[in-house]
Every structure is written in C-alpha cells, then in structure tokens.
Design an enzyme around this catalytic site. Structure first.
Site, mmCIF file in Angstrom:
data_model
loop_
_atom_site.group_PDB
_atom_site.id
_atom_site.type_symbol
_atom_site.label_atom_id
_atom_site.label_comp_id
_atom_site.label_asym_id
_atom_site.label_seq_id
_atom_site.Cartn_x
_atom_site.Cartn_y
_atom_site.Cartn_z
ATOM 1 N N ASP A 67 -58.225 -73.317 8.441
ATOM 2 C CA ASP A 67 -57.509 -72.191 8.184
ATOM 3 C C ASP A 67 -58.269 -70.896 7.565
ATOM 4 O OD1 ASP A 67 -57.926 -73.289 5.818
ATOM 5 O OD2 ASP A 67 -55.856 -74.005 5.472
ATOM 6 N N ASN A 136 -48.069 -79.084 -3.084
ATOM 7 C CA ASN A 136 -46.814 -79.347 -2.578
ATOM 8 C C ASN A 136 -46.795 -80.197 -1.332
ATOM 9 O OD1 ASN A 136 -48.150 -77.615 -0.663
ATOM 10 N ND2 ASN A 136 -46.770 -75.741 -0.988
ATOM 11 N N HIS A 138 -49.079 -79.808 1.226
ATOM 12 C CA HIS A 138 -49.380 -78.995 2.481
ATOM 13 C C HIS A 138 -50.546 -79.559 2.812
ATOM 14 C CE1 HIS A 138 -51.650 -75.447 0.246
ATOM 15 N NE2 HIS A 138 -52.413 -76.673 0.478
ATOM 16 N N GLU A 143 -47.140 -75.477 5.175
ATOM 17 C CA GLU A 143 -46.643 -75.487 4.243
ATOM 18 C C GLU A 143 -45.071 -76.537 4.212
ATOM 19 O OE1 GLU A 143 -48.031 -74.557 1.683
ATOM 20 O OE2 GLU A 143 -48.102 -72.500 1.057
#
Ligand code: PGA
Length: 242
Positions: A67, A136, A138, A143
C-alpha cells in the site's frame, strides 16, 4: 497454519528473515509482497545483514508493496516508498525498476489501481507475502467492512488506523485520509504468507483473526482459508493463542 511464538524480537526477526532467505536461495527471481509499519522492520534488518554477508542477493527479485498513502509523493519521507528505501531497499542490490509500490501521487487513482493490478496479474502469484495486522484486523489497508475488494483500490482510512499511524507524522491531522492498497485477492493468491504480529496490544485481534469467525469485519481472519500461512508472534501478541 503453522504458528510459532518467540521469546525475543531477535529470534522472531531471524526466523522471519530465514523464511525469506531460504526462498531466495531456491528461487533467486522470487516475487516478494512487502509490508510497511513497525512489524517487519527487524526482519528487514536481518535481511540486510544476510545480504551484507553475501548470503543472499536481490538482483533478480521483484517486490510489490501492499500500500501507499494518497497524496504523499515518493520523495516525502513519510511515504511508504521512503520507508522501504530507508529500511531495506537502499541497503541491498535490488534494482530500482524491480521495486513496485502504488503511486500515491497518481492523478487518476482508478488508472493507478488498474496499473498495479496489471503488474500483479503478470506475476500471477507472489511467492511470499509478508503481512502485519492492524489493531482493527486490517491487512494491507483492507479495513474491516461488510465487503472487501479483490483488486487494488483506494480506501478511506479508519480513524483508528490514522491514529495508530500518526506516530510517523507530526500530528493526527497530518495523517492522510486515504490510501491505495492491494486488495485481498493478490494477498490470498500468494503461494506463502508470512504473518507477523508483535506486542500485547495485538493479542486480542490476533486471537480473533486466527481462531475467530472468518468475516470481512476482521480481514485478517480470511487467512484461515489460505493453505500456507506461517505465523510468527512474540509472547505478547501470542498471549491468547493456546
Ligand atoms: P504496525 O502496523 O506494523 O505498525 O503495527 C501493522 C498494520 O497496520 O498492518
């Protein structure tokens, strides 16, 4: 899924690097999926040491990063491009043209995502994908959501992700709100996945990802479906794993 827990960061880093080193010895032209963040830094340090000792070469390797932030250029020290150079690329013999990272400055983000997917499509299957996990759940910047995307796409980062990544910026406001990320398709297609997590704060999400229900609300839980995942945890991150 093979799960290993280590007492020290050093042992974990050496084990992680060892997996990359044996791959490069058997497949010198391997395609590596790489991650940024604090998690893989020690593994990259061990790879640099192995390179300096002449144990491995990256001359024929191609790398594909997961990313990049949108609106942050290559020259910006906060870009993942700069991060990768600082921690790995500038220390090894990997030719610049074999480094692939989404272009955060691309004007047409859809074209950029298509370009990146075409590159990944040419590879067909990464030999190894290095992955961390967000608090979280990801992977990359995929996400938690009610649906996940197969291909490379632009994402709006969650507040939590921005807060966690704000340590690389002067303030939370400076953290970009969007990013471009490889989708779960290329990640799940990789031949082998090296999944690493460190620290007690990750214990709960690691437990959920590895033993909980497989759900897009915890993208890392999809890894339970992958046939070849090696999990390296420190004692903190592995606290809830039996
Ligand atoms: P970290 O990030 O390595 O900085 O903990 C991991 C991730 O968000 O995937």
């Amino acid at each position: 899924m093979q799960i290993y827990t280590f007492k020290t960061d050093r042992e974990l880093d050496e084990a992680g690097a060892g997996i990359v080193i044996s791959l490069l010895r058997s497949v010198p032209g391997a395609s590596l999926g790489l991650a940024t963040g604090q998690t893989p830094v020690g593994v990259y340090e061990e790879l640099v040491k192995a390179y300096r000792k002449g144990h491995i070469s990256f001359k024929k390797v191609n790398t594909y990063n997961l990313d990049e932030y949108r609106g942050v250029g290559k020259k910006d020290p906060r870009s993942f491009y700069a991060f990768m150079h600082q921690h790995l690329f500038q220390h090894i013999d990997l030719p610049e043209e074999q480094i692939h990272i989404p272009d955060g400055e691309a004007e047409d983000v859809i074209l950029e995502c298509n370009r990146y997917d075409a590159l990944l499509g040419n590879v067909r299957q990464l030999d190894l994908q290095i992955l961390g996990i967000g608090l979280n759940g990801h992977i990359g910047f995929n996400e938690p959501n009610f649906r996940l995307s197969y291909g490379t796409h632009a994402v709006i980062l969650s507040e939590e992700t921005r807060r966690v990544n704000s340590s690389f910026f002067h303030s939370l406001e400076e953290v970009p709100e969007q990013a471009i990320t490889m989708g779960v398709g290329a990640i799940m297609k990789a031949k082998k996945i090296l999944f690493i997590a460190r620290g007690e704060k990750k214990a709960e999400i690691v437990h959920r990802a590895l033993t909980g229900p497989i759900t897009t609300e915890c993208p890392a839980s999809l890894l339970q479906l992958h046939p070849d995942v090696i999990v390296l945890l420190d004692e903190g991150a592995g606290k809830l794993i039996g």
